[in-house]
Scaffold this active site. Structure first.
Site, PDB file in Angstrom:
ATOM      1  N   ASP A   1       0.865  -1.192   0.000  1.00  0.00           N
ATOM      2  CA  ASP A   1       0.000   0.000   0.000  1.00  0.00           C
ATOM      3  C   ASP A   1       0.895   1.234   0.000  1.00  0.00           C
ATOM      4  O   ASP A   1       1.774   1.381   0.846  1.00  0.00           O
ATOM      5  CB  ASP A   1      -0.896  -0.031   1.251  1.00  0.00           C
ATOM      6  CG  ASP A   1      -1.938   1.079   1.232  1.00  0.00           C
ATOM      7  OD1 ASP A   1      -3.124   0.774   1.344  1.00  0.00           O
ATOM      8  OD2 ASP A   1      -1.548   2.263   1.112  1.00  0.00           O
TER       9      ASP A   1
ATOM     10  N   ASP B   1      -3.965   2.393  -5.076  1.00  0.00           N
ATOM     11  CA  ASP B   1      -2.591   2.391  -4.528  1.00  0.00           C
ATOM     12  C   ASP B   1      -2.279   1.118  -3.753  1.00  0.00           C
ATOM     13  O   ASP B   1      -1.401   1.114  -2.891  1.00  0.00           O
ATOM     14  CB  ASP B   1      -2.361   3.624  -3.644  1.00  0.00           C
ATOM     15  CG  ASP B   1      -2.910   3.474  -2.240  1.00  0.00           C
ATOM     16  OD1 ASP B   1      -3.920   2.759  -2.070  1.00  0.00           O
ATOM     17  OD2 ASP B   1      -2.316   4.055  -1.319  1.00  0.00           O
ATOM     18  N   GLU B   2      -2.989   0.035  -4.066  1.00  0.00           N
ATOM     19  CA  GLU B   2      -2.897  -1.153  -3.212  1.00  0.00           C
ATOM     20  C   GLU B   2      -2.963  -2.426  -4.058  1.00  0.00           C
ATOM     21  O   GLU B   2      -3.764  -2.514  -4.983  1.00  0.00           O
ATOM     22  CB  GLU B   2      -4.143  -1.105  -2.339  1.00  0.00           C
ATOM     23  CG  GLU B   2      -4.048  -1.704  -1.001  1.00  0.00           C
ATOM     24  CD  GLU B   2      -5.410  -1.559  -0.318  1.00  0.00           C
ATOM     25  OE1 GLU B   2      -5.843  -2.553   0.241  1.00  0.00           O
ATOM     26  OE2 GLU B   2      -6.019  -0.478  -0.372  1.00  0.00           O
TER      27      GLU B   2
END
Ligand code: TTP
Ligand code: MG
Length: 344
Positions: free
Chosen positions: A6, A104-105
């Site tokens: 993340d 974002d992960e």
């Protein structure tokens, strides 16, 4: 082994990398603060700004009060999506099984030829360090990584030492790793469930581990079973890499000033419908929903399900019928929204 990665303060980190002279200063990405009277929310804040209590989803006006010296920047979605894609491509260099779960992960599965468990952990850690190096070299931003035998524990681990963290949970140690953490750290335990659990005297995951699973089933139904298994460190050990089609597609708009002007509200609703239709890519759906939020945050939604034809005019007519009862009552509207769902 499974890695959960993340990015740290993602939007704000990208802005910081793009504008190195902001480095060290609090940065808030989100709606225009308009000198303290802005009406939207914070998308994210860098860790410097978080020291002042600024965080995602906070009203931007509050962020302005908390940290007037911050650099306030608008959301530059196309830039963030480009960086996100580039980062996902870095992950693909290290694993053929990558499951992206947000902008974002992602989870990565590291398959190993090594027999020795200690060596396998070392290998996964080495990959994590290389991924961090590659991302930093290309984008000057950091991420946090959790490593475990399953997705649940890897996700909890990645969050534990943010920013720029690397947390490894050795096989067999999942339950013990979770035990001292507060129940809110467990994915799926939201504020409502946490409140009920607190009333039962359950604050830490070790307390949850000790609750009779039958009781959890009685109180929370199927979710109770999940809580029990999750508390004991059970999660998925393989990834689903098939693209899950999104369940709904929608847009909303917060007016600069609350308005009771039906013309303005309907025009905006029609703009939103145009926007949603542009993103439909020919997909058929069966439900449309309009959202009206009055001043004071009281929100109403109204839906209609039928076999909708591919006609923007028909959608506009249907949406107009749905929104009509919420207008003409002199109540001022803060936000209007439109979405389609129930895709075929
Ligand atoms: P997160 O990973 O939840 O947050 P983050 O990357 O900013 O910070 P952290 O270091 O704690 O991971 O979300 C990723 C991005 O998604 C974030 O940079 C901005 C966007 N976002 C919003 O726009 N609104 C929100 O409410 C949240 C939670 C995120
Ligand atoms: Mg993040």
């Amino acid at each position: 082994m499974i890695l959960h990665i993340d990015m740290d303060a993602f939007f704000a980190s990208i802005e910081e990398a793009k504008n190195p002279h902001f480095r060290g200063r609090p940065i808030v990405v989100g709606a225009d603060p308009q000198g303290g009277s802005g009406r939207g929310v914070v998308s994210t804040a860098n860790y410097e700004a978080r020291k002042y209590g600024v965080r995602s989803a906070l009203p931007i006006s509050r962020a302005w009060q908390l940290c007037p010296n911050a650099v306030f920047l608008p959301v530059n979605s196309s830039l963030y999506l480009r960086v996100s894609d580039a980062i996902m491509n870095i992950f693909k260099k290290y694993s053929s099984t990558v499951e992206q779960t947000s902008i974002d992960e992602a989870y990565l599965e590291v398959k190993s030829q090594l027999k020795n468990q200690k060596m396998r952990i070392k290998e996964a850690k080495h990959i994590a360090q290389n991924i961090k190096k590659d991302i930093f070299a290309a984008h000057q931003i950091t991420c946090s990584i959790g490593i475990s035998t399953n997705t649940l524990v890897a996700k909890v681990a990645s969050d534990l030492q943010k920013p720029n963290g690397l947390t490894v949970v050795e096989p067999g140690k999942e339950e013990g790793f979770l035990a001292p953490l507060v129940i809110e750290k467990l994915p799926g335990v939201g504020p409502k469930a946490a409140k009920i659990l607190h009333e039962m005297g359950v604050y830490k995951i070790e307390d949850l581990q000790a609750v009779d699973p039958k009781l959890l089933l009685d109180i929370f139904g199927k979710r109770g079973e999940w809580f029990y298994r999750a508390a004991h460190g059970e999660g998925e050990d393989t990834l689903s890499t098939e693209e899950v089609p999104s369940k709904s597609l929608g847009e909303d708009h917060t007016f600069e000033r609350d308005t009771a002007d039906t013309g303005i509200i309907i025009n905006k609703l029609f703009d939103l419908i145009d926007g949603v239709c542009q993103n439909l890519e020919g997909r058929c759906f069966r439900t449309i929903t309009v959202v009206v939020r009055y001043e004071g945050f009281i929100t109403h939604t109204k839906s209609q399900t039928e076999q909708f034809p591919q006609s923007i005019d028909y959608l506009k007519k249907s949406a107009l019928k749905l929104i009509w009862p919420f207008l003409h009552n002199s109540r001022k509207v803060r936000l209007v929204g439109f979405r389609v769902s129930n895709f075929k």
